[in-house]
Design a protein around this motif. Structure first.
Motif, mmCIF file in Angstrom:
data_model
loop_
_atom_site.group_PDB
_atom_site.id
_atom_site.type_symbol
_atom_site.label_atom_id
_atom_site.label_comp_id
_atom_site.label_asym_id
_atom_site.label_seq_id
_atom_site.Cartn_x
_atom_site.Cartn_y
_atom_site.Cartn_z
ATOM 1 N N SER A 20 12.371 -2.264 3.047
ATOM 2 C CA SER A 20 11.941 -1.125 3.921
ATOM 3 C C SER A 20 11.373 -1.534 5.151
ATOM 4 N N ASN A 21 11.158 -3.032 5.059
ATOM 5 C CA ASN A 21 10.736 -3.508 6.685
ATOM 6 C C ASN A 21 11.679 -3.274 7.632
ATOM 7 N N ASP A 22 11.419 -2.565 8.836
ATOM 8 C CA ASP A 22 12.195 -2.304 9.894
ATOM 9 C C ASP A 22 12.473 -3.622 10.572
ATOM 10 N N ASP A 23 11.444 -4.670 10.833
ATOM 11 C CA ASP A 23 11.711 -5.788 11.442
ATOM 12 C C ASP A 23 12.807 -6.562 10.915
ATOM 13 N N SER B 263 4.602 3.908 -4.392
ATOM 14 C CA SER B 263 4.763 2.583 -3.355
ATOM 15 C C SER B 263 6.110 2.742 -2.936
ATOM 16 N N HIS B 264 7.054 3.088 -3.774
ATOM 17 C CA HIS B 264 8.611 3.260 -3.568
ATOM 18 C C HIS B 264 8.852 4.328 -2.546
ATOM 19 N N ARG B 269 9.280 7.102 3.173
ATOM 20 C CA ARG B 269 8.770 7.771 4.045
ATOM 21 C C ARG B 269 8.746 6.727 5.350
ATOM 22 N N LYS B 270 8.386 5.687 5.156
ATOM 23 C CA LYS B 270 8.496 4.748 6.619
ATOM 24 C C LYS B 270 9.694 4.644 6.948
ATOM 25 N N LEU B 271 10.796 4.682 6.004
ATOM 26 C CA LEU B 271 12.142 4.406 6.597
ATOM 27 C C LEU B 271 12.716 5.477 7.370
ATOM 28 N N PHE B 272 11.899 6.803 7.080
ATOM 29 C CA PHE B 272 12.755 7.933 7.903
ATOM 30 C C PHE B 272 11.574 8.130 9.177
ATOM 31 N N VAL B 387 12.386 11.347 -6.603
ATOM 32 C CA VAL B 387 12.597 10.753 -5.663
ATOM 33 C C VAL B 387 13.696 11.464 -4.904
ATOM 34 N N LEU B 388 14.600 12.325 -5.455
ATOM 35 C CA LEU B 388 15.571 13.156 -4.463
ATOM 36 C C LEU B 388 14.752 14.207 -4.056
#
Lengths: 503, 477
Positions: A20-23, B263-264, B269-272, B387-388
């Protein structure tokens, strides 16, 4: 060609990456772009993965300044294979030397040769094949084998750490990470499997070499003996069956001993060996040598080749798994950023935030006659100035005239120029649901400033029209905003807001 | 010259929201109070570190009537009209915002004019449009409807046709990924010289979205792998302490699974790029139910008949096995038997989530209790559904949206997995089966599962989950 150390390093590096790390995307993309710029091959998945591995190794080398554990593991595995091969040769040759001891009293027993050198090997190969079939049929993973092999690797790693990396605890943990995720994989299984097969190959080679050497340089005599009632004819049939794999290739006199040879090489202890003809006693050696080649050496060569093939296939599958496809896909995907420099956020006004109600809204009208109603030009038609006028009058104000405002800048300026000659109170209708803008506020402030006669002034704050001919109350938030802005330069303004729908 | 697009409009029309959504940047200042944007703020679109285009957020018009009057009064060259205006008025405190918003236009920026199409058109709007027309810059208009009222759209569209090269509807609060792409596509038409650059940007954005979906699929696979293979082991010396030990282990196990799942989800969330705000699903979402709650297991996952089709068994959400470590050499025999019996017991009622515990063997030596790995066939489908649901909300929650307290839209009250076609369901079930039984095989089947996931993502990215049930097109609720 992918080497074991490459696989271990790839596993280690990919396990330590957080997807998930963008870096990481940025890092992988830079690796790809650098290669593209330098015209390094980068078109296939394997080439891109090589690039990635090379770059990751270089980065680690730069930051840690030490070699990779994987190289030592791979070297150790190669050394282990070489040792196994050497050991096989020594054991094979040694056992051959101890077997081929002929004193001239009793010929060497062919059955003993088979029992010691051929049958156990055939049994082991059959066992191996049987287990493979069982695993295949039961669809069980190789984890049981790996459960044994992985601790062996761990022991190997620990000793490597002590020997090469000064046994730092951290280093030990790090090296253990090379094996993470490989438990369920056959990649580590095949190098060891190959080592075992090489041992088998070497053992047979040693044995064959010694057999050939002894046959060439010593006087050997082979015979057979048994307590069982096994006739020479039956033995001959058995020998022919055993020799099937090569009897089609070699002349029959070499491929296996003839019936006469077999009959002539039977050992009967009470009769001694003086009556046995030499040509019968030496007729066995080509058969024995071929048995070693076909039943001892060949299966091991096949298994070793299969191990090489299976290892390659396992590596290919592993390298083409989604984990590594993701990496090379990431390398080819441009990094997109659209964000501006971060800013501090201004807290927003929440709906729960109450605004103090203006007491002036509830005040009684200060004047009852002769007001000039200023209506934004947008409200001339909808809800229309008449509706607004009716509403204002329903609140107790008398409207003498209506005048459109906010048509354009010049008209508003014209009105303001003439305002100071007016002597009537003013009622200004404002669409308070719209955001207050400077030029509208300036217009109101100009009226306030020009109101030298301190004429009464009412601001009618209107909400967003929901339908034609209706006037609505604005949101409290909008009202407060307008009042705050107007009050900055105007005094004694009376605010009027519709409390309910008026038709 | 780098193509630049200035987002212009009346204050409080949603300019910052549009930009925030377009740039997927939830750090853009968006306030209910109009006029919060006082200075231009540039959002460079960088591809591999190189700026390709840029968007610029601007303050709203403050004196459109006066500006238009002054511009019309100027009888100089039309080419330098804005320059002369800026030159003459940039020191006027009254016109400070208006001069600021002209800055990107003076640099040659194209115009994206944003208006709230759910309100009536006003005279000030006409003045603003006329100013922009006089600028002679390539321009496009966007109707960002802040409310559901559509009765004014025709008025706006008529005026837009007079003043702009093109116009589009774009709801900054509800725009899906495809709508964002379509907006960028539309920008190509306003200036031919920027066509190729924008084309490159659009292709890269599409690529980037696919890459993010791919990474999201990886995260989901990793989540399933870790949740399905997770187990805890405890031990006790006395038979009477088994129940207490079992309860303790259940508690720890469920807590750890929930933590793993969460956590996944946070990684997704971070990815988007939902970085700043504490994103939450609507309060009525089934997502808020506990992972191991009866309601979750009743609503999500597969139906009994579907479970039969994919050859799985439902039953206990979680069963524990007890192994007697007879001198430390039980060879896992009891564990295996316990697992088998637990699975058999689970056949009776696929939605029964009552935890069962099987005690096997003699009371000799030490009792080892193992909770997990969860062998229930329904469990991975529950995880998948959750998750979906999370994914569908996170991708359709635009970055320009800030109404965290006023969610009212209907929520999909069913899971997605039970609506998958049988062929897809079988592939997914096979992957889950291998995840639970044979990780090496699971790795081999992972790409098939990912293909199914990516196809689902595609459907969910096309249709915002707020309005429609994306899998069958019906309104949900």
């Amino acid at each position: 060609m992918w080497k074991l150390e490459d696989i271990l390093d790839l596993n280690h590096f990919s396990q330590s990456d957080d997807v998930s790390n963008d870096d990481l995307h940025q890092r992988d993309r830079e690796i790809y772009l650098r290669a593209k710029k330098n015209s390094v091959p980068h078109t296939t998945h394997a080439e891109r993965l090589h690039l990635w591995l090379h770059a990751r190794r270089a980065a680690l080398q730069k930051s840690h300044g030490e070699g990779m554990h994987s190289r030592v593991i791979a070297k150790s595995t190669a050394t282990l294979k070489a040792l196994l091969f050497a050991l096989g040769l020594i054991i094979g040759a040694g056992s051959g030397l101890s077997y081929f001891v002929y004193t001239g009293k009793t010929p060497l027993n062919v059955f003993t040769f088979f029992t010691i050198f051929i049958l156990p090997q055939l049994f082991l190969v059959a066992l191996l094949l049987g287990k493979s079939v069982f695993i295949k049929l039961s669809r069980k993973p190789l984890s049981s084998a790996m459960n044994i092999l992985l601790p062996l690797f761990s022991v190997l790693l620990t000793s490597i750490n002590r020997r090469y990396f000064k046994a730092a605890e951290q280093s030990s943990r790090e090296s253990a990470s090379y094996l993470n995720g490989l438990k369920e994989n056959t990649i580590l299984f095949y190098p060891i499997f190959l080592g075992v097969q090489l041992f088998g190959v070497a053992l047979n080679l040693g044995l064959i070499a010694i057999t050939a050497f002894k046959v060439t340089t010593a006087d050997l005599a082979f015979g057979w003996q048994t307590t069982l009632q096994l006739g020479a004819e039956r033995l001959f049939s058995l020998v022919k069956i055993v020799a099937l794999p090569w009897s089609w290739l070699l002349p029959s006199e070499i491929a296996y001993p003839s019936l006469a040879h077999i009959e002539g090489s039977r050992i009967i202890l009470k009769e001694g060996m003086f009556h046995l003809a030499t040509e019968n006693l030496i007729s066995w050696w080509p058969f024995l040598l071929m048995s070693l080649v076909i039943y001892g050496l060949l299966p091991r060569i096949i298994l070793a080749s299969a191990a090489v093939f299976m290892e390659k296939r396992a590596r290919y599958r592993y390298l083409n798994s989604t984990r590594f496809r993701r990496i090379t896909k990431q390398m080819q995907t441009p990094v997109v950023t659209t964000q501006a420099e971060p800013l501090e956020l201004i807290s927003e006004i929440t709906e729960n935030e109450q605004i103090p109600s203006s007491s002036r809204q509830e005040e009684q009208p200060a004047f009852k006659n002769g007001a000039l109603l200023l209506v934004p030009v947008d409200l001339q038609l909808e809800p229309d100035s008449k509706t607004i006028q009716r509403y204002v009058q329903s609140q107790g104000y008398i409207v003498e005239n209506t005048f459109p405002i906010f048509q354009d800048y010049s008209s508003d300026q014209e009105f303001l120029r003439n305002f100071n000659i007016l002597s009537t109170p003013i009622i200004v209708a404002i669409e308070a649901w719209m955001a207050p803008i400077t030029e509208q506020l300036n217009f109101i402030h100009s009226i306030c400033a020009a109101n030298k006669n301190r004429l009464p002034m009412v601001i009618l704050l209107l909400g967003k029209p929901k339908s034609a001919k209706s006037i609505e109350s604005p949101h409290q938030q909008d009202m407060k905003l307008w009042q705050d802005k107007i009050d900055r330069q105007c005094r004694d303004v009376i605010y009027l807001t519709p409390q309910q729908k008026a038709e | 010259m780098i193509p630049e697009f200035a987002i212009l409009g009346h204050p409080n029309e949603g300019k910052s929201s549009v930009l925030s959504t377009l740039a997927e940047d939830d750090t853009v200042q968006i306030s209910a109070t109009p006029g919060e944007t006082k200075e231009c703020r540039t959002f460079p679109v960088k591809i591999d570190g190189q700026e390709i285009i840029r968007f610029t957020d601007t303050p709203g018009f403050q004196n459109p009537g006066k500006m238009l009057y002054l511009l019309k009064e100027d009888d100089g060259s039309a080419d330098t009209l804005l320059e002369r205006f800026h030159e003459r008025h940039h020191n006027d405190p009254e016109m400070v915002h208006d001069c600021e918003l002209l800055m990107p236009l003076l640099r040659g920026a194209g115009i994206i004019y944003v208006a709230d199409g759910s309100r009536p058109l006003r005279n000030v709007d006409l003045a603003e449009m006329e100013i922009l027309r006089l600028s002679g810059k390539p321009r496009m208009a966007i109707l960002n409807c802040k409310e559901d009222d559509t009765s004014y759209l025709d008025q706006w569209k008529t005026e837009f046709r007079k003043h702009f090269n093109s116009s589009r509807m774009f709801n900054a609060h509800r725009a899906t990924y495809r709508e964002r792409i379509r907006l960028l596509e539309a920008l190509k038409s306003i200036e031919q010289d920027w066509h190729d650059t924008l084309d490159y940007v659009v292709k890269t954005f599409i690529n980037d979205w696919q890459a993010r979906n791919n990474r999201c699929a990886d995260i989901i696979c990793a989540m399933l792998r870790s949740c399905l293979r997770h187990s805890l082991t405890g031990s006790t010396d006395t038979q009477s302490a088994i129940a207490a030990e079992k309860e303790k282990l259940y508690g720890c196990y469920t807590a750890e699974i929930k933590k793993l799942e969460s956590s996944h989800h946070q990684q997704i969330r971070k990815l988007f790029k939902h970085n700043i705000f504490n994103y939450q699903l609507p309060s009525q979402s089934i997502y808020h139910q506990d992972l191991f709650s009866t309601e979750t297991w009743n609503v999500l996952g597969l139906r009994k008949t579907q479970l039969a089709v994919v050859g799985g068994v439902g039953g206990a959400a979680l069963a524990a096995t007890i192994d007697i470590a007879a001198g430390g050499a039980s060879l896992g025999l009891f564990t295996t038997m316990g697992g088998a019996l637990g699975a058999l017991g689970a056949v009776y009622g696929s939605k029964n989530i009552a935890s069962k515990i099987k005690f096997l063997g003699m009371s000799a030596g030490k009792y080892t209790i193992q909770v997990g790995p969860n062998a229930n066939s329904q469990f991975p489908f529950i995880l998948l559904d959750r998750v979906l649901i999370y994914y569908a909300h996170i991708i359709n929650w635009t970055h320009g949206r800030r109404d965290y307290h006023t969610l009212s839209e209907s929520e999909v009250q069913r899971g997605y997995s039970e609506r998958l076609p049988t062929s897809s369901l079988k592939k997914v079930a096979k992957y889950f089966h291998y995840l639970q039984k044979d990780l090496a095989k699971a790795e081999q089947h992972e790409y098939r599962f990912k293909e199914e996931l990516l196809s689902l993502f595609d459907t969910l990215s096309t249709t915002g989950n707020h309005e429609k049930d994306p899998l069958n097109g019906k309104n949900s609720g």
